[in-house]
Design a protein around this motif. Structure first.
Motif, PDB file in Angstrom:
ATOM      1  N   ALA A  43       0.756  -1.230  -0.074  1.00  0.00           N
ATOM      2  CA  ALA A  43      -0.018  -0.001   0.109  1.00  0.00           C
ATOM      3  C   ALA A  43       0.829   1.175   0.105  1.00  0.00           C
ATOM      4  N   SER A  44       0.222   2.323  -0.442  1.00  0.00           N
ATOM      5  CA  SER A  44       1.188   3.652  -0.493  1.00  0.00           C
ATOM      6  C   SER A  44       0.641   4.360   0.708  1.00  0.00           C
ATOM      7  N   ASP A  45       1.407   5.450   0.917  1.00  0.00           N
ATOM      8  CA  ASP A  45       1.131   6.165   2.194  1.00  0.00           C
ATOM      9  C   ASP A  45      -0.226   7.023   1.939  1.00  0.00           C
ATOM     10  N   ARG A  46      -0.715   7.153   0.811  1.00  0.00           N
ATOM     11  CA  ARG A  46      -2.059   7.878   0.537  1.00  0.00           C
ATOM     12  C   ARG A  46      -3.263   7.133   0.455  1.00  0.00           C
ATOM     13  N   ALA A  47      -2.994   5.779   0.513  1.00  0.00           N
ATOM     14  CA  ALA A  47      -4.053   4.748   0.407  1.00  0.00           C
ATOM     15  C   ALA A  47      -5.477   5.177   1.229  1.00  0.00           C
ATOM     16  N   LYS A  48      -4.928   5.615   2.580  1.00  0.00           N
ATOM     17  CA  LYS A  48      -6.053   5.818   3.672  1.00  0.00           C
ATOM     18  C   LYS A  48      -6.558   6.958   3.473  1.00  0.00           C
ATOM     19  N   GLU A  49      -6.134   7.933   2.827  1.00  0.00           N
ATOM     20  CA  GLU A  49      -6.884   9.137   2.289  1.00  0.00           C
ATOM     21  C   GLU A  49      -8.216   8.933   1.505  1.00  0.00           C
ATOM     22  N   ILE A  50      -8.150   7.788   0.711  1.00  0.00           N
ATOM     23  CA  ILE A  50      -9.282   7.484  -0.090  1.00  0.00           C
ATOM     24  C   ILE A  50     -10.235   6.348   0.347  1.00  0.00           C
ATOM     25  N   LYS A  52     -10.681   3.424   3.789  1.00  0.00           N
ATOM     26  CA  LYS A  52     -10.200   2.563   5.119  1.00  0.00           C
ATOM     27  C   LYS A  52     -10.200   1.021   4.786  1.00  0.00           C
ATOM     28  N   SER A  53     -10.604   0.607   3.548  1.00  0.00           N
ATOM     29  CA  SER A  53     -10.482  -0.827   3.535  1.00  0.00           C
ATOM     30  C   SER A  53      -8.921  -1.346   3.594  1.00  0.00           C
ATOM     31  N   ARG A  54      -9.013  -2.400   4.709  1.00  0.00           N
ATOM     32  CA  ARG A  54      -7.870  -3.087   4.798  1.00  0.00           C
ATOM     33  C   ARG A  54      -7.196  -3.928   3.476  1.00  0.00           C
ATOM     34  N   SER A  55      -8.003  -4.283   2.645  1.00  0.00           N
ATOM     35  CA  SER A  55      -7.432  -4.977   1.516  1.00  0.00           C
ATOM     36  C   SER A  55      -6.705  -3.963   0.766  1.00  0.00           C
ATOM     37  N   PHE A  56      -6.760  -2.689   1.007  1.00  0.00           N
ATOM     38  CA  PHE A  56      -6.068  -1.582   0.085  1.00  0.00           C
ATOM     39  C   PHE A  56      -4.827  -0.665   0.954  1.00  0.00           C
ATOM     40  N   THR A  57      -5.247  -0.548   2.310  1.00  0.00           N
ATOM     41  CA  THR A  57      -4.283  -0.013   3.330  1.00  0.00           C
ATOM     42  C   THR A  57      -3.057  -0.723   3.745  1.00  0.00           C
ATOM     43  N   ARG A  58      -3.147  -2.141   3.456  1.00  0.00           N
ATOM     44  CA  ARG A  58      -2.300  -2.940   4.125  1.00  0.00           C
ATOM     45  C   ARG A  58      -1.523  -3.834   3.090  1.00  0.00           C
ATOM     46  N   PRO A  59      -0.221  -4.276   3.398  1.00  0.00           N
ATOM     47  CA  PRO A  59       0.346  -5.258   2.280  1.00  0.00           C
ATOM     48  C   PRO A  59      -0.647  -6.698   2.443  1.00  0.00           C
ATOM     49  N   SER A  60      -0.319  -7.230   1.123  1.00  0.00           N
ATOM     50  CA  SER A  60      -1.048  -8.735   1.306  1.00  0.00           C
ATOM     51  C   SER A  60      -0.473  -9.538  -0.006  1.00  0.00           C
ATOM     52  N   PHE A  86      -7.411  -7.850 -16.717  1.00  0.00           N
ATOM     53  CA  PHE A  86      -6.514  -8.077 -15.486  1.00  0.00           C
ATOM     54  C   PHE A  86      -7.529  -8.211 -14.186  1.00  0.00           C
ATOM     55  N   SER A  87      -7.619  -9.318 -13.393  1.00  0.00           N
ATOM     56  CA  SER A  87      -8.274  -9.436 -12.458  1.00  0.00           C
ATOM     57  C   SER A  87      -7.352  -9.846 -11.179  1.00  0.00           C
ATOM     58  N   PHE A  88      -7.805  -9.162 -10.134  1.00  0.00           N
ATOM     59  CA  PHE A  88      -6.806  -9.590  -8.766  1.00  0.00           C
ATOM     60  C   PHE A  88      -7.582  -9.563  -7.669  1.00  0.00           C
ATOM     61  N   ARG A  89      -7.015 -10.253  -6.783  1.00  0.00           N
ATOM     62  CA  ARG A  89      -7.570 -10.603  -5.374  1.00  0.00           C
ATOM     63  C   ARG A  89      -6.683 -10.230  -4.324  1.00  0.00           C
ATOM     64  N   LEU A  90      -6.817  -9.233  -3.504  1.00  0.00           N
ATOM     65  CA  LEU A  90      -5.751  -8.775  -2.450  1.00  0.00           C
ATOM     66  C   LEU A  90      -6.484  -8.672  -1.065  1.00  0.00           C
ATOM     67  N   GLY A  91      -5.634  -8.536   0.065  1.00  0.00           N
ATOM     68  CA  GLY A  91      -6.207  -8.559   1.307  1.00  0.00           C
ATOM     69  C   GLY A  91      -6.121  -9.798   1.796  1.00  0.00           C
TER      70      GLY A  91
END
Length: 307
Positions: A43-50, A52-60, A86-91
C-alpha cells in the motif's frame, strides 16, 4: 448496494447468451483464455486518504489472472477485436477485495436488457455466421454499444499483458477513516510505458505470444503495476458504464499501492472459484449501476456451469 433490475434479462440468460458462442462448455462465459499468477501488494502512504479498506491499506498476497476477452478459450492473442483483462484479489481472509479491470475503459452495454439484446444480435445462424443486418440494425438503434469496439479499433494491439493499462468501468463508493465517501474508478498502470504492436508486428506473432511474454517477464522480475484511484468530480456519470468520465485520461488520481507479480500459478488456483466482484472489503462499496448488479449474480452461475 445495487439490486438486479426487473426486465427481460436475467443473470442466467446473460450467461447462457455469453456461452452460446463458446466452443468449450466448461470455459468461462467471458475472458475464457487466461493465465493465473501470484504476487504481492504494497500500500502507498496515501491509500488511507481514499479508503479505510484493509485490502488496500495493508500489504498482502495477490492472486491474479491476465486474460483475453471473449468466450473462446482458444482465441489467438493477436485477436484485435476483444479487450485484455486483469483481475486480482488482495487482502487477507477477513478483508478481501476482488477487482476486475480490462484494457478498455467502457463496457459494451448500459443495462442487462441491452446486454442480452447485444449478444442475441450476434448469435450465429444455421450457416455458422451471425446476421450482419441484425447487428447493424441493433448498433444503429443502440449507438452506445459501439463505444467499446470503437475504443479498441482506435488503439493498437497490446504487445504484453505486463505493459498494458487496465481500467475499471464501474464507479465505486470509497469511504475513508474519516467517514468521507466519494466515487472512484480503479486503474492499473504498468511501471514503465505501455507497449503496443503495429499491424505488421501483430501478424508475425504466434497465437499465444501474450502468455509466453508474460512468463518471460515474470522470470525477469519485470511485472509491476501501480493501482490507481481516479477521483470523481460533481456531475460524473456513475450509472452508465458505456461512457467515460470527462477528461478521464488526465483525471486527478491517487496511487493506492503497487502490485508485483512474482510467479505463475496453476490454472486451478484461479479456476476453483471466481473473482467475485461483489467481494469487497469494508471501505469499498458496491457500484450503483445495473451491470455491476448483474455481475454479482452471473459470476456464481457461470462458475456452477463450469463444474
Amino acid at each position: 448496494m445495487s439490486e438486479f433490475p426487473t426486465g427481460a434479462a436475467t443473470p442466467a440468460s446473460i450467461v447462457d447468451a455469453l456461452k452460446g458462442v463458446a466452443s468449450d462448455p466448461k470455459a468461462r462465459a467471458s475472458f475464457a483464455k487466461g493465465r493465473c499468477v501470484r504476487g504481492t501488494y504494497a500500500a502507498s502512504d496515501r491509500a488511507k486518504e481514499i479508503t479505510k479498506s484493509r485490502s488496500f491499506t495493508r500489504p498482502s498476497r495477490v492472486l491474479a489472472r491476465f486474460s483475453v476477452g471473449g468466450s473462446d478459450p482458444h482465441v489467438a492473442d493477436t485477436d484485435e477485436f476483444v479487450p485484455r483483462g486483469f483481475s486480482f484479489r488482495l487482502g487477507d481472509e477477513d478483508h478481501r477485495s476482488n477487482i476486475l479491470l480490462q484494457s478498455v475503459p467502457v463496457h459494451f452495454a448500459r443495462t442487462p436488457d441491452q446486454m442480452l439484446a447485444f449478444l442475441k444480435a450476434r448469435m450465429v445462424g444455421t450457416n455458422g455466421k451471425p446476421d450482419m443486418a441484425n447487428i447493424m440494425a441493433f448498433s444503429a438503434a443502440n449507438p452506445e454499444t459501439l463505444h467499446q469496439a470503437n475504443y479498441i479499433a482506435a488503439h493498437p494491439l497490446p504487445a504484453s499483458f505486463a505493459a498494458t493499462t487496465y481500467w475499471g468501468v464501474h464507479a465505486f463508493p470509497a469511504t475513508n477513516a474519516k467517514g468521507e465517501t466519494r466515487f472512484i474508478k480503479f486503474k492499473a498502470v504498468p511501471v514503465g510505458e505501455d507497449v503496443t504492436l503495429t499491424d505488421e508486428e501483430a501478424r508475425a506473432k504466434p497465437a499465444d505470444f501474450l502468455h509466453d511474454d508474460l512468463e518471460s517477464r515474470i522470470a525477469a522480475g519485470d511485472v509491476r503495476f501501480n493501482v490507481m484511484a481516479l477521483l470523481d468530480r460533481p456531475g460524473d456519470p456513475t450509472m452508465d458504464v458505456t461512457v467515460r468520465w470527462p477528461d478521464e485520461d488526465s483525471r486527478d488520481t491517487v496511487r493506492l499501492g503497487t502490485i508485483v507479480i512474482t510467479g505463475v500459478e496453476a490454472d486451478d488456483a484461479c479456476d476453483a472459484s471466481v473473482f467475485d466482484p461483489a467481494n469487497l472489503a469494508e471501505g469499498i462499496g458496491h457500484p450503483p449501476d445495473e451491470i455491476f448488479a448483474l455481475r454479482r449474480a452471473a459470476y456464481a452461475i457461470s462458475l456452477a456451469k463450469r463444474r
